[in-house]
Design a protein around this motif. Structure first.
Motif, mmCIF file in Angstrom:
data_model
loop_
_atom_site.group_PDB
_atom_site.id
_atom_site.type_symbol
_atom_site.label_atom_id
_atom_site.label_comp_id
_atom_site.label_asym_id
_atom_site.label_seq_id
_atom_site.Cartn_x
_atom_site.Cartn_y
_atom_site.Cartn_z
ATOM 1 N N GLU A 1 -7.394 8.697 -1.690
ATOM 2 C CA GLU A 1 -7.342 8.557 -0.235
ATOM 3 C C GLU A 1 -7.065 7.104 0.167
ATOM 4 O OE1 GLU A 1 -7.319 10.951 1.991
ATOM 5 O OE2 GLU A 1 -7.372 12.351 0.302
ATOM 6 N N LYS A 2 -7.595 6.175 -0.605
ATOM 7 C CA LYS A 2 -7.383 4.763 -0.294
ATOM 8 C C LYS A 2 -5.920 4.367 -0.486
ATOM 9 C CE LYS A 2 -9.604 0.281 -0.960
ATOM 10 N NZ LYS A 2 -10.164 0.274 0.399
ATOM 11 N N MET A 3 -5.273 4.922 -1.527
ATOM 12 C CA MET A 3 -3.866 4.607 -1.773
ATOM 13 C C MET A 3 -2.968 5.059 -0.625
ATOM 14 S SD MET A 3 -3.077 5.118 -5.833
ATOM 15 C CE MET A 3 -4.124 6.531 -6.159
ATOM 16 N N PHE B 1 -4.988 -0.150 2.738
ATOM 17 C CA PHE B 1 -4.488 -0.460 1.397
ATOM 18 C C PHE B 1 -3.049 -0.933 1.456
ATOM 19 C CE2 PHE B 1 -2.199 0.904 -2.414
ATOM 20 C CZ PHE B 1 -2.916 0.251 -3.410
ATOM 21 N N PHE B 2 -2.227 -0.248 2.254
ATOM 22 C CA PHE B 2 -0.822 -0.639 2.382
ATOM 23 C C PHE B 2 -0.688 -2.055 2.927
ATOM 24 C CE2 PHE B 2 3.019 -0.942 5.001
ATOM 25 C CZ PHE B 2 4.003 -0.652 4.057
ATOM 26 N N GLU B 3 -1.492 -2.385 3.912
ATOM 27 C CA GLU B 3 -1.419 -3.711 4.518
ATOM 28 C C GLU B 3 -1.866 -4.802 3.548
ATOM 29 O OE1 GLU B 3 -2.761 -5.891 8.693
ATOM 30 O OE2 GLU B 3 -3.893 -4.176 7.949
ATOM 31 N N GLU B 4 -2.901 -4.536 2.764
ATOM 32 C CA GLU B 4 -3.462 -5.559 1.887
ATOM 33 C C GLU B 4 -2.637 -5.779 0.625
ATOM 34 O OE1 GLU B 4 -7.486 -4.572 1.043
ATOM 35 O OE2 GLU B 4 -8.186 -4.899 3.104
ATOM 36 N N TYR B 5 -2.034 -4.723 0.077
ATOM 37 C CA TYR B 5 -1.433 -4.831 -1.248
ATOM 38 C C TYR B 5 0.078 -4.578 -1.297
ATOM 39 C CZ TYR B 5 -6.241 -4.876 -2.881
ATOM 40 O OH TYR B 5 -7.564 -5.205 -3.088
#
Length: 320
Positions: A106-108, A113-117
């Motif tokens: 769910e985090k992926m 998650f998209f913004e940070e990585y």
């Protein structure tokens, strides 16, 4: 009775005769409009071929992952000594990690998650990629959207959009190119990314795997550090010898969690099949597009011919 049976037979024969007349009429209507039907069908066939050739090749890179065990030793210790600690007026951390695989999946897919990585690292490849050149392995950037020399976004968009794509806009497009599935029987997780460049697709899969490991690693280290601080405070506030032993074991388990998080490269998933840059495209299915386009044109041509004949009898289609 005989008259009734004879009348019924005559009406039945009459209906069959009418059906035969209708089928013959239908055949002649289509036969008379054969050139019209062929022309429309041919036009749609050519149009579908041109459309299929204009579509860029899409390459798909994927990785197969095996979730690592999320069981923690502190869970068993907390369950074993939780009652004793409660009697002493101390609330031990539960140590329950929950379903790490589900949390990771769910985090992926999340915006955070998209913004940070991913956001900053893939924005140009995601929003401005126009064409991939296989011979030189270079990605052609759309000059109407992004100025490669100055590094500025020059898109002509209406509010609330900005020339530089926002995180939310970029995430919407990324979600269309990214897929995540889990086999219900084996529990194995598959990550798939599609892009016009096979090497970009491969790179993005690696970024997602590395990002989720770093994200959950940092979360577990932070939680374990807080738990150690809490346990040390509780141990100082109690004089029970038995509780001191329990606290020592709980702190040891949290220290192990921090150590494993720091030394484990694949912290959340074990990579069983790493991503590769595919040699063959996965999309578009050009042959299927051409076949469906031709069939659509043929059906529209036949339907148009029938409508013009029955609904507008004054208009007759004869292209001979």
């Amino acid at each position: 009775m005989n008259e009734l049976s004879e009348n019924s037979e005559q009406s039945s024969n009459h209906l069959q005769y009418e059906d035969e007349i209708d089928l013959k009429e239908l055949f002649f209507v289509l036969w008379n409009a054969k050139l019209f039907i062929v022309a429309i069908t041919g036009f749609f066939a050519v149009l579908s071929v041109v459309y299929a050739l204009m579509l860029p090749n899409i390459y798909e890179s994927s990785a197969l992952l095996s979730p690592r065990s999320s069981q923690s030793g502190i869970s068993g210790l907390a369950a074993q000594y939780g009652g004793l600690a409660a009697m002493a007026g101390i609330q031990l951390p539960s140590g329950e990690d929950g379903n790490k695989t589900l949390i990771a999946m769910e985090k992926m897919k999340s915006k955070q998650f998209f913004e940070e990585y991913l956001y900053e690292g893939i924005l140009v490849e995601l929003m401005a990629a126009k064409k991939w050149e296989p011979s030189s392995n270079t990605l052609e950037i759309d000059k109407e959207n992004y100025d490669v020399v100055s590094g500025n976004w020059i898109r002509d968009v209406r509010p609330p959009r900005n020339p530089r794509p926002s995180m939310q806009e970029a995430h919407l497009k990324f979600a269309q190119m990214f897929s995540l599935t889990q086999d219900t029987k084996t529990g194995l997780v598959s990550i798939t990314v599609q892009h016009i460049s096979p090497y970009v697709a491969q790179k993005w899969v690696n970024l997602v795997i590395a990002g989720i490991s770093n994200s959950l690693r940092q979360t577990d280290i932070l939680e374990a550090t807080k738990a150690i601080t809490y346990l040390n405070e509780q141990r100082e506030n109690t004089n029970l010898v038995n509780m001191d032993v329990i606290f020592s074991q709980l702190i040891e388990e949290q220290t192990k969690t921090i150590m494993l998080a720091n030394v484990s490269e694949d912290y959340v998933f074990q990579v069983l099949d790493p991503p590769y840059a595919p040699e063959l495209k996965s999309e578009p299915k050009r042959a299927l597009i051409c076949i469906l386009g031709t069939l659509l044109g043929g059906m529209l041509a036949v339907l148009t011919a029938l409508i013009l004949h029955y609904a507008l009898p004054d208009i007759e289609i004869k292209l001979r």
